[in-house]
Design an enzyme around this catalytic site. Structure first.
Site, short mmCIF file in Angstrom:
data_model
loop_
_atom_site.label_atom_id
_atom_site.label_comp_id
_atom_site.label_asym_id
_atom_site.label_seq_id
_atom_site.Cartn_x
_atom_site.Cartn_y
_atom_site.Cartn_z
N CYS B 86 60.83 -61.23 0.22
CA CYS B 86 59.33 -62.00 -0.22
C CYS B 86 58.71 -63.37 1.00
O CYS B 86 57.84 -61.82 2.31
CB CYS B 86 60.61 -63.02 -1.40
SG CYS B 86 58.83 -63.68 -2.09
N HIS B 207 63.87 -59.80 -4.49
CA HIS B 207 64.87 -60.97 -4.11
C HIS B 207 66.26 -60.06 -4.30
O HIS B 207 67.05 -60.45 -4.87
CB HIS B 207 64.99 -62.33 -4.96
CG HIS B 207 63.83 -63.00 -4.00
ND1 HIS B 207 64.41 -63.84 -2.48
CD2 HIS B 207 62.58 -63.54 -4.52
CE1 HIS B 207 62.77 -64.58 -2.13
NE2 HIS B 207 62.29 -64.03 -3.26
N GLU B 209 68.95 -60.56 -2.95
CA GLU B 209 70.57 -62.02 -2.53
C GLU B 209 69.93 -62.54 -4.31
O GLU B 209 71.32 -62.64 -4.46
CB GLU B 209 70.00 -62.90 -1.21
CG GLU B 209 68.68 -63.69 -2.24
CD GLU B 209 67.38 -63.57 -0.90
OE1 GLU B 209 67.02 -61.97 -1.80
OE2 GLU B 209 66.24 -64.14 -2.18
#
Lengths: 80, 240
Positions: B86, B207, B209
């Site tokens: 990002c 994302h 994560e």
């Protein structure tokens, strides 16, 4: 001495913000507005440079930092 | 093997990334402050998501000039693994470590939701643990994520297999016919993530994560980190 720098999205790049503003103007009845593009305007105060040095430095600052040349063009004026 | 997660003023996915690598995947991981002049001792660097420097000027534009980025650029040019997520992807674009740029989303909205991306190339350090054409459910959260590059660059990316993730639908066909329907932000050629020509630097808008545990709604993001771990195990010969 001042530098005025205009940074605009390239004509080949879609400018959704400009398009949205254009839509708003159209809905307000401004039929004469054919298109809108939104950019950025910077004012730099400069000291201790000749005009030629200022032009070189402002060009470098514009290329390296203020504009992203993948998506934007710039132009500038040096004002005494 | 040690992962480094860079912390910029305004990063907000640094702890999520640390949690994903350290707690979930049990890898050694440390934060690196943006003022750090070097990244010695790290085997992979992650530039996390967030709003570094308030996204002033352009997303990632100011972070790109922070002291740590000189070290990250040197690390990347020396072949080190660098992943930008990002805002981290935006920094890599601004730094010229990856080609192209991002534009404001076509719909002008900040979009925060799960999307589907297809793994387009499994022969990269970031995707080698995925199966060809695997579709991953991973969230996006951005206003400025519409990937853009000129036609010559796009042709280069295609030819060199540098487009590693494309937006698609949950059951998107590998021929790409469903991709347009799954494109959340107007990205050119449905590009969600790319790598550099050498393959050691990659960035993506979604994302991973935030998708590493079932409790988060998806664990599909793990495959990206697992790919990096597998690559490093092969490279450094340290067991995971």
């Amino acid at each position: 001495m001042k530098a005025h720098i205009w940074v605009m999205p390239k004509l080949t790049v879609l400018d959704p913000q400009g398009k949205t503003i254009h839509n708003a103007l159209s809905s307000l009845g401004y039929k004469t507005v054919q298109s809108v593009r939104q950019g950025k305007f910077f004012v730099l105060e400069l000291e201790g440079l000749t005009r030629a040095e200022a032009e070189t430095q402002v060009g470098k600052i514009s290329r390296d930092v203020l504009a992203n040349l993948v998506i934007e063009d710039f132009r500038f004026e040096i004002i005494e | 093997m040690k992962f480094g997660v860079v912390v910029f003023p305004g990063s907000n996915c640094d702890h999520d990334t640390h949690h994903a690598l350290g707690t979930v995947l049990k890898q050694p991981v440390e934060f690196i402050w943006h003022q750090s002049q070097q990244v010695n001792g790290f085997d992979a660097i992650i530039l996390p998501g967030g709003f570094s420097y308030g996204d002033y000027l352009r997303t990632g534009a100011i972070a790109r000039f922070s002291p740590v980025m000189r070290a990250v650029e040197k690390f990347a040019r020396g072949g080190g693994l660098v992943l930008g997520v990002c805002n981290g992807f935006q920094m890599l674009l601004e730094a010229g470590l990856l080609p192209g740029a991002v534009l404001r989303n076509h719909g002008l909205r900040f979009i925060c939701r799960h999307v589907h991306i297809r793994v387009e190339n499994t022969e990269t350090p970031f995707t080698c643990a995925a199966t060809p054409g695997q579709i991953l459910k991973i969230p996006i959260a951005h206003s400025d994520g519409s990937y853009f590059c000129d036609e010559a660059t796009l042709a280069d990316l295609e030819r060199n297999g540098q487009i590693i993730f494309r937006y698609t639908t949950s059951d998107g066909r590998p021929d790409g016919r469903d991709d347009a329907a799954g494109n959340p932000n107007g990205a050119i050629a449905n590009i969600a993530g790319i790598s550099n020509r050498e393959g050691n630097v990659a960035g993506l808008m979604p994302h991973p994560e935030r998708a590493v545990e079932a409790a988060l709604g998806s664990a599909d993001g793990q495959v990206i980190f697992r790919s990096m771990i597998e690559t490093l195990v092969r490279q450094v010969g340290v067991s995971a």
